[in-house]
Design a protein around this motif. Structure first.
Motif, PDB file in Angstrom:
ATOM      1  N   ASN A   1      29.882  46.684  41.893  1.00 43.03           N
ATOM      2  CA  ASN A   1      30.480  47.673  42.794  1.00 43.03           C
ATOM      3  C   ASN A   1      30.162  49.104  42.361  1.00 43.03           C
ATOM      4  OD1 ASN A   1      31.833  48.156  45.098  1.00 43.03           O
ATOM      5  ND2 ASN A   1      33.704  47.090  44.482  1.00 43.03           N
ATOM      6  N   LEU A   2      29.012  49.294  41.721  1.00 43.90           N
ATOM      7  CA  LEU A   2      28.518  50.599  41.260  1.00 43.90           C
ATOM      8  C   LEU A   2      29.430  51.240  40.209  1.00 43.90           C
ATOM      9  CD1 LEU A   2      27.178  52.269  44.549  1.00 43.90           C
ATOM     10  CD2 LEU A   2      26.144  50.483  43.156  1.00 43.90           C
ATOM     11  N   HIS A   3      30.383  50.471  39.684  1.00 48.20           N
ATOM     12  CA  HIS A   3      31.277  50.999  38.658  1.00 48.20           C
ATOM     13  C   HIS A   3      30.766  50.548  37.282  1.00 48.20           C
ATOM     14  CE1 HIS A   3      34.832  51.533  36.172  1.00 48.20           C
ATOM     15  NE2 HIS A   3      35.332  52.300  37.119  1.00 48.20           N
ATOM     16  N   PRO A   4      30.716  51.465  36.274  1.00 46.39           N
ATOM     17  CA  PRO A   4      30.121  51.077  34.986  1.00 46.39           C
ATOM     18  C   PRO A   4      30.763  49.844  34.352  1.00 46.39           C
ATOM     19  CG  PRO A   4      31.107  53.285  34.885  1.00 46.39           C
ATOM     20  CD  PRO A   4      31.060  52.891  36.314  1.00 46.39           C
ATOM     21  N   VAL A   5      32.089  49.734  34.452  1.00 50.71           N
ATOM     22  CA  VAL A   5      32.729  48.555  33.855  1.00 50.71           C
ATOM     23  C   VAL A   5      32.385  47.310  34.664  1.00 50.71           C
ATOM     24  CG1 VAL A   5      34.922  47.511  33.192  1.00 50.71           C
ATOM     25  CG2 VAL A   5      34.573  49.966  32.888  1.00 50.71           C
ATOM     26  N   GLY A   6      32.332  47.482  35.995  1.00 51.48           N
ATOM     27  CA  GLY A   6      31.914  46.373  36.847  1.00 51.48           C
ATOM     28  C   GLY A   6      30.500  45.931  36.503  1.00 51.48           C
ATOM     29  N   VAL A   7      29.627  46.913  36.255  1.00 51.09           N
ATOM     30  CA  VAL A   7      28.243  46.607  35.894  1.00 51.09           C
ATOM     31  C   VAL A   7      28.197  45.850  34.569  1.00 51.09           C
ATOM     32  CG1 VAL A   7      26.035  47.637  35.233  1.00 51.09           C
ATOM     33  CG2 VAL A   7      27.267  48.516  37.208  1.00 51.09           C
ATOM     34  N   LEU A   8      29.064  46.243  33.634  1.00 49.48           N
ATOM     35  CA  LEU A   8      29.124  45.533  32.347  1.00 49.48           C
ATOM     36  C   LEU A   8      29.411  44.047  32.573  1.00 49.48           C
ATOM     37  CD1 LEU A   8      29.335  45.376  29.238  1.00 49.48           C
ATOM     38  CD2 LEU A   8      31.718  46.073  29.456  1.00 49.48           C
ATOM     39  N   PHE A   9      30.437  43.766  33.386  1.00 44.68           N
ATOM     40  CA  PHE A   9      30.788  42.370  33.614  1.00 44.68           C
ATOM     41  C   PHE A   9      29.718  41.639  34.409  1.00 44.68           C
ATOM     42  CE2 PHE A   9      35.072  43.867  32.484  1.00 44.68           C
ATOM     43  CZ  PHE A   9      35.348  42.919  31.508  1.00 44.68           C
ATOM     44  N   SER A  10      29.154  42.301  35.420  1.00 42.45           N
ATOM     45  CA  SER A  10      28.168  41.570  36.216  1.00 42.45           C
ATOM     46  C   SER A  10      26.897  41.329  35.400  1.00 42.45           C
ATOM     47  CB  SER A  10      27.883  42.269  37.546  1.00 42.45           C
ATOM     48  OG  SER A  10      27.280  43.501  37.348  1.00 42.45           O
ATOM     49  N   SER A  11      26.547  42.252  34.484  1.00 43.40           N
ATOM     50  CA  SER A  11      25.357  41.987  33.667  1.00 43.40           C
ATOM     51  C   SER A  11      25.626  40.810  32.723  1.00 43.40           C
ATOM     52  CB  SER A  11      24.940  43.228  32.880  1.00 43.40           C
ATOM     53  OG  SER A  11      25.910  43.549  31.908  1.00 43.40           O
TER      54      SER A  11
ATOM     55  N   GLU B   1      42.020  48.471  58.051  1.00 43.75           N
ATOM     56  CA  GLU B   1      42.724  49.403  57.160  1.00 43.75           C
ATOM     57  C   GLU B   1      42.145  49.251  55.751  1.00 43.75           C
ATOM     58  OE1 GLU B   1      45.386  51.452  58.166  1.00 43.75           O
ATOM     59  OE2 GLU B   1      44.545  50.846  60.102  1.00 43.75           O
ATOM     60  N   PRO B   2      42.047  50.349  54.983  1.00 43.85           N
ATOM     61  CA  PRO B   2      41.518  50.223  53.623  1.00 43.85           C
ATOM     62  C   PRO B   2      42.345  49.242  52.803  1.00 43.85           C
ATOM     63  CG  PRO B   2      41.806  52.534  54.226  1.00 43.85           C
ATOM     64  CD  PRO B   2      42.413  51.727  55.323  1.00 43.85           C
ATOM     65  N   LEU B   3      41.647  48.439  51.998  1.00 46.58           N
ATOM     66  CA  LEU B   3      42.344  47.460  51.178  1.00 46.58           C
ATOM     67  C   LEU B   3      42.948  48.142  49.960  1.00 46.58           C
ATOM     68  CD1 LEU B   3      39.850  44.480  51.206  1.00 46.58           C
ATOM     69  CD2 LEU B   3      42.112  44.549  52.239  1.00 46.58           C
ATOM     70  N   PRO B   4      44.004  47.573  49.395  1.00 43.47           N
ATOM     71  CA  PRO B   4      44.584  48.143  48.173  1.00 43.47           C
ATOM     72  C   PRO B   4      43.612  48.061  46.995  1.00 43.47           C
ATOM     73  CG  PRO B   4      45.581  46.023  48.698  1.00 43.47           C
ATOM     74  CD  PRO B   4      44.758  46.407  49.877  1.00 43.47           C
ATOM     75  N   GLY B   5      43.911  48.817  45.947  1.00 46.55           N
ATOM     76  CA  GLY B   5      43.013  48.924  44.795  1.00 46.55           C
ATOM     77  C   GLY B   5      42.673  47.608  44.126  1.00 46.55           C
ATOM     78  N   TRP B   6      43.631  46.688  44.069  1.00 49.72           N
ATOM     79  CA  TRP B   6      43.358  45.424  43.367  1.00 49.72           C
ATOM     80  C   TRP B   6      42.200  44.662  44.011  1.00 49.72           C
ATOM     81  CZ3 TRP B   6      43.767  41.515  46.792  1.00 49.72           C
ATOM     82  CH2 TRP B   6      44.676  41.651  47.859  1.00 49.72           C
ATOM     83  N   ALA B   7      41.973  44.919  45.317  1.00 46.02           N
ATOM     84  CA  ALA B   7      40.924  44.180  46.021  1.00 46.02           C
ATOM     85  C   ALA B   7      39.556  44.464  45.412  1.00 46.02           C
ATOM     86  CB  ALA B   7      40.933  44.549  47.498  1.00 46.02           C
ATOM     87  N   ARG B   8      39.403  45.681  44.854  1.00 52.59           N
ATOM     88  CA  ARG B   8      38.099  46.022  44.297  1.00 52.59           C
ATOM     89  C   ARG B   8      37.780  45.198  43.061  1.00 52.59           C
ATOM     90  NH1 ARG B   8      37.465  52.130  43.382  1.00 52.59           N
ATOM     91  NH2 ARG B   8      39.601  51.915  42.640  1.00 52.59           N
ATOM     92  N   ILE B   9      38.809  44.635  42.426  1.00 50.31           N
ATOM     93  CA  ILE B   9      38.579  43.759  41.279  1.00 50.31           C
ATOM     94  C   ILE B   9      38.487  42.315  41.742  1.00 50.31           C
ATOM     95  CG2 ILE B   9      39.562  42.925  39.107  1.00 50.31           C
ATOM     96  CD1 ILE B   9      40.922  45.743  38.922  1.00 50.31           C
ATOM     97  N   VAL B  10      39.346  41.958  42.695  1.00 47.34           N
ATOM     98  CA  VAL B  10      39.407  40.571  43.137  1.00 47.34           C
ATOM     99  C   VAL B  10      38.126  40.171  43.874  1.00 47.34           C
ATOM    100  CG1 VAL B  10      40.580  38.982  44.689  1.00 47.34           C
ATOM    101  CG2 VAL B  10      41.913  40.500  43.224  1.00 47.34           C
ATOM    102  N   ILE B  11      37.591  41.096  44.676  1.00 46.62           N
ATOM    103  CA  ILE B  11      36.457  40.726  45.521  1.00 46.62           C
ATOM    104  C   ILE B  11      35.206  40.335  44.725  1.00 46.62           C
ATOM    105  CG2 ILE B  11      34.786  41.746  47.129  1.00 46.62           C
ATOM    106  CD1 ILE B  11      37.299  42.772  48.627  1.00 46.62           C
ATOM    107  N   PRO B  12      34.805  41.131  43.704  1.00 50.00           N
ATOM    108  CA  PRO B  12      33.643  40.664  42.924  1.00 50.00           C
ATOM    109  C   PRO B  12      33.895  39.320  42.264  1.00 50.00           C
ATOM    110  CG  PRO B  12      34.111  42.960  42.428  1.00 50.00           C
ATOM    111  CD  PRO B  12      35.241  42.469  43.275  1.00 50.00           C
ATOM    112  N   ILE B  13      35.121  39.109  41.776  1.00 50.04           N
ATOM    113  CA  ILE B  13      35.419  37.821  41.135  1.00 50.04           C
ATOM    114  C   ILE B  13      35.300  36.697  42.157  1.00 50.04           C
ATOM    115  CG2 ILE B  13      37.217  36.467  39.978  1.00 50.04           C
ATOM    116  CD1 ILE B  13      38.208  39.125  38.752  1.00 50.04           C
ATOM    117  N   ALA B  14      35.843  36.946  43.343  1.00 52.49           N
ATOM    118  CA  ALA B  14      35.732  35.937  44.402  1.00 52.49           C
ATOM    119  C   ALA B  14      34.274  35.672  44.742  1.00 52.49           C
ATOM    120  CB  ALA B  14      36.498  36.408  45.641  1.00 52.49           C
ATOM    121  N   ALA B  15      33.456  36.739  44.732  1.00 54.83           N
ATOM    122  CA  ALA B  15      32.030  36.558  45.046  1.00 54.83           C
ATOM    123  C   ALA B  15      31.358  35.691  43.983  1.00 54.83           C
ATOM    124  CB  ALA B  15      31.336  37.916  45.149  1.00 54.83           C
ATOM    125  N   VAL B  16      31.721  35.924  42.717  1.00 51.28           N
ATOM    126  CA  VAL B  16      31.144  35.125  41.633  1.00 51.28           C
ATOM    127  C   VAL B  16      31.547  33.662  41.793  1.00 51.28           C
ATOM    128  CG1 VAL B  16      31.329  34.669  39.155  1.00 51.28           C
ATOM    129  CG2 VAL B  16      30.906  36.993  39.965  1.00 51.28           C
TER     130      VAL B  16
END
Lengths: 316, 352
Positions: B291-301, B9-24
Motif C-alpha cells: 500500500n505504498l507505506h514503508p512498513v507495509g513494504v517491509l511486510f510484503s517484501s 464512504e471511506p473505510l476506517p483506518g483498520w481497513a488499510r491493514i486488514v485489506i493487504p492481509i486479506a489479499a495475502v
C-alpha cells in the motif's frame, strides 16, 4: 570488409533477416495499437507474448500441428486480453499496474506450465519449425526478391495485417468507433457506442496478435522454448507504437528498423567485425526515447489513454 | 439487473491493514489451483512452502537475504508512486547501482580500506538515483510519459551493462560476460556465521526507517504526497512540483541502486548479466501490496521472499515447479488491486 557488406548476397540476407526479426514485433505492435487506440495501454504484452510462445510450442509438439499451435497461442492471448479488460476496463483499475500484473502472472504461468510438462531436460525439446515459403517469380527479383519473398507464412500474414488494420481503423465504421472510444469515451457513449465492449474487444483481438507474435518465435524463428525467448520484444512493441504515432504503417516501419539493426549486428559479427552488439541493440530504445520527446509535443496520443471510464463519473 | 461499481464512504483506518492481509490470504488460497494442477499434495505443499522459508536457521536467514533487494526496490517504487512518478525502472536503477559498485569495487585499491565500502555504497546510490533522474527530467521538462521512459531505460541499462561486460569491465582472460572480483574491502560483512545474512539487510531495514521518517516527519514527505494526490493543487499551493519530482526520483532510484550494491557486494562479488532476476519488477508488486507505506513494504517484501525461498523447498519435496513463485506474485498483485478497488468503490446491483 566494406566490399563484403556491399555484396548482393549480404544485402539480400540482411533483408531476409530484417523481415524475420521484425515479424513478431509487427504482430505485437499491431495488437498494442488496437488496444491503445481504444484507450487502454496494455503492459501485459510481454507476458502475453511469452504465454503465446509457450502455448504454441507445447500444443504443436503435442498435436504435431504447427498451425493448431498458432491458433491456441492466439486463443490464450485472447483470454489474457480478456483478463486485462476485466481489470482495467470493467473494474477500471490502473492500466499500468494491471498490465504489469498480467505480465508477471502470464510469464510465471508460461514457465510454470513448461516446467510442469517438460521437466528440466538437459537438452531442450525441439519442434520441427515452419518452413519458408517461396513465392514464384517475385522471389527471383535480384537482391530484394529472396529476402522479401522467401519468408514464413506468418510473416506474409503480418504484412497483410498492416493494411488490414489501417483500413479497419481509418476507413470503417468500426474503426471510427474504436478511435472515438480512445479519444473521448463520453462522446462515444452519448452517440450509443458501448465503450466497455469496444475496449474489451480491442484488448481481446490485440491479445490474439500478441500471442501469435510470441508463437512465431518458438515455431518459426527458433524451434524451442527458452525462458528469455521474448527478450523484451513486447516492450519494444510498446516503444514502436509511440515511435509510429499510433499508426499501423509507421509502427511497422519502426519494427523494420529494429529488425534491421538486429539482423545487421548478427551479420556483422558473422563477418568477424568486432563491435559490441549491445551498443547496437540499444539504438531502438534510444530512438524511441527521442521519439517520445517529439510525441509529447504533439497531440497524436489517444486522448483517453490510461483513463478508466466509469459511467457514474460522467459530468462530474 | 446488472452490476455497477460506485463510490463508497471511506473505510476506517483498520481497513488499510486488514485489506493487504486479506489479499495475502486470498492469494494463498488461490495458489491451491496451480499446486493441485501440478499434482502437489495441498497440505504438504503449503507446509514445505513455509518450512522451506522459515523452518531452519539457515533458511530463515536466507529469507532475509532474499528480502533485502526486494525491500529496497519495493521502497524505491513505493516512494516514487507516492508522488505519482511512475517509476517502472527500478530494475535498470538496480543495475546502475551494481555497475557503479563493480567499477569502484575493482579499482579502489589505493583507498584506505575503511573508506572503500562507504564510497561504493554512496556511488551505487548516486548511480541508481541519476539513472532515475533522466526520466524525471524528461517528465518535468519535456512532458515525456514516465512509465514508458523508465521501462525503456531498463533495457538501455541492460545493454550498457552488456557492452561493458564484453568490453572494459570484462575479467581479463575470460570469454564470459563477467567482471573481475571486487576487492575484499568492498565486500559487505556477513553478520551471522554459517549464513549469508549481510550488512545490506540492515541497510534495507534502515531505509524503511528513513523513508518512514521522510514521509511522516518532513516537509519534503508532505510535498511528495501532495504532488501525488493532486499535482495542480500542489503547484497552486506554492510547492515547486518539478523539484519535488526530481528529488523523489533521485531517492527512489538511489534505493534501487542500493539493492544492486547489495547483490554485488554481498552475494555475487562480480558483475554478471543476470545479477537480478527481476527484483526491480517485483518491487512494483511489493510496493502495491504494501500500500505504498514503508512498513507495509517491509511486510510484503518478507511475504514475497518467503514465497521465493519456500518455493524451492516445496518444489524439491513435491515436484511443483519452482516457477509457482512467479505465478503467486502475479496473482498477488491482481488480487491486491481488486481488493484496493473495493476500499474506494463498492458493487451495486442496479435493477432496470
Amino acid at each position: 570488409m566494406i566490399s563484403q557488406i556491399l555484396e548482393a548476397a549480404f544485402i539480400s540476407g540482411l533483408i531476409g533477416a530484417m523481415m524475420r526479426m521484425a515479424t513478431p514485433i509487427i504482430f505485437a505492435t499491431l495488437g498494442e495499437i488496437l488496444a491503445e487506440r481504444a484507450g487502454v495501454l496494455n503492459l501485459g504484452i510481454e507476458g502475453i507474448m511469452l504465454m503465446g510462445a509457450m502455448t504454441g510450442f507445447l500444443v504443436s509438439i503435442s498435436t504435431g500441428s504447427l498451425w493448431f499451435g498458432v491458433l491456441m497461442a492466439a486463443l490464450v492471448g485472447m483470454a489474457l486480453g480478456l483478463l486485462m479488460a476485466f481489470l482495467s476496463v470493467h473494474l477500471g483499475l490502473s492500466q499500468h499496474v494491471s498490465g504489469l500484473g498480467i505480465t508477471l502472472f502470464a510469464a510465471g504461468l508460461a514457465m510454470f506450465i513448461y516446467r510442469l510438462h517438460f521437466g528440466s531436460p538437459t537438452v531442450p525439446p525441439t519442434v520441427k519449425p515452419f518452413q519458408q515459403v517461396t513465392i514464384p517469380l517475385l522471389s527471383e527479383i535480384p537482391i530484394i526478391g529472396p529476402g522479401l519473398f522467401k519468408q514464413y507464412t506468418l510473416t506474409y500474414i503480418a504484412w497483410l495485417l498492416v493494411p488490414a488494420i489501417s483500413i479497419l481503423l481509418y476507413k470503417t465504421n468500426v474503426g471510427l468507433k474504436i478511435r472515438t472510444v480512445g479519444e473521448n469515451p463520453i462522446v462515444a457513449d452519448t452517440v450509443g457506442v458501448n465503450v466497455v465492449l469496444t475496449r474489451t474487444l480491442c484488448l481481446v483481438a490485440g491479445g490474439a496478435l500478441m500471442g501469435v507474435g510470441g508463437a512465431f518465435l518458438t515455431l518459426a524463428h527458433q524451434n524451442m522454448f527458452l525462458i528469455d525467448v521474448i527478450g523484451g520484444r513486447g516492450w519494444v512493441a510498446i516503444a514502436m507504437v509511440i515511435f509510429g504515432n499510433w499508426d499501423p504503417v509507421k509502427g511497422t516501419l519502426g519494427a523494420l528498423i529494429f529488425g534491421c539493426l538486429d539482423g545487421l549486428q548478427l551479420r556483422l559479427q558473422g563477418l568477424g567485425i568486432k563491435l559490441s552488439f549491445h551498443l547496437f541493440l540499444m539504438i531502438p530504445y534510444l530512438l524511441t526515447i527521442v521519439a517520445l520527446v517529439s510525441v509529447s509535443r504533439k497531440a497524436s496520443v489517444p486522448a483517453s489513454l490510461l483513463k478508466p471510464y466509469r459511467r457514474e463519473e460522467k459530468g462530474s | 439487473m446488472r452490476l455497477r461499481i460506485v463510490k463508497r464512504e471511506p473505510l476506517p483506518g483498520w481497513a488499510r491493514i486488514v485489506i493487504p492481509i486479506a489479499a495475502v490470504v486470498a492469494t494463498l488460497i488461490l495458489s491451491a489451483i496451480p499446486i493441485l494442477i501440478a499434482g502437489g499434495e495441498l497440505w504438504k505443499s503449503y507446509f514445505y512452502l513455509f518450512y522451506g522459508a522459515l523452518g531452519t536457521r539457515f533458511n530463515l536467514l536466507e529469507t532475509f537475504v532474499k528480502a533485502s533487494p526486494l525491500l529496497l526496490t519495493g521502497l524505491a517504487v513505493a516512494f516514487a508512486f507516492r508522488a505519482k512518478f511512475w517509476n517502472i525502472g527500478a530494475e535498470g536503477q538496480l543495475l546502475a547501482g551494481a555497475l557503479a559498485a563493480t567499477a569502484l569495487g575493482i579499482s579502489l585499491t589505493g583507498l584506505p580500506s575503511f573508506m572503500v565500502l562507504p564510497t561504493v555504497i554512496v556511488a551505487g546510490f548516486l548511480a541508481g538515483g541519476l539513472w532515475a533522474f533522466i526520466p524525471a527530467i524528461l517528465k518535468t521538462k519535456l512532458k515525456v510519459d514516465d512509465v514508458v521512459s523508465t521501462l525503456l531505460l531498463n533495457y538501455v541499462m541492460v545493454h550498457i551493462m552488456g557492452a561493458l561486460l564484453f568490453g572494459p569491465l570484462q575479467q581479463p582472460g575470460s570469454s564470459w560476460p563477467r567482471s573481475s572480483e571486487i576487492i575484499a574491502a568492498a565486500k559487505y560483512p556477513i553478520l551471522f556465521t554459517r549464513s549469508r545474512f549481510h550488512l545490506g539487510i540492515l541497510i534495507a531495514l534502515l531505509a524503511v526507517l528513513v523513508i518512514w521518517f521522510i514521509n511522516n516527519k518532513t516537509t519534503f514527505g508532505y510535498q511528495n504526497k501532495a504532488v501525488g494526490v493532486n499535482l495542480r493543487a500542489a503547484r497552486f499551493g506554492g510547492i515547486h512540483t518539478n523539484a519535488v519530482i526530481l528529488w523523489t526520483a533521485l531517492i527512489s532510484g538511489g534505493l534501487a541502486g542500493l539493492a544492486g550494491v547489495g547483490e554485488l557486494c554481498a552475494l555475487q562479488y562480480r558483475l554478471i548479466m543476470d545479477i537480478s532476476p527481476g527484483y526491480g519488477y517485483s518491487g512494483i508488486v511489493i510496493a502495491m501490496l504494501g500500500n505504498l507505506h514503508p512498513v507495509g513494504v517491509l511486510f510484503s517484501s518478507l511475504f514475497f521472499s518467503i514465497i521465493i525461498v519456500g518455493a524451492q523447498t516445496m518444489s524439491r519435496m513435491t515436484g511443483v515447479p519452482v516457477y509457482i513463485a512467479e505465478v503467486i506474485q502475479g496473482m498477488a498483485l491482481m488480487i491486491m488491486l481488486i481488493f484496493l478497488l473495493f476500499t474506494e468503490y463498492r458493487v451495486k446491483v442496479v435493477r432496470k
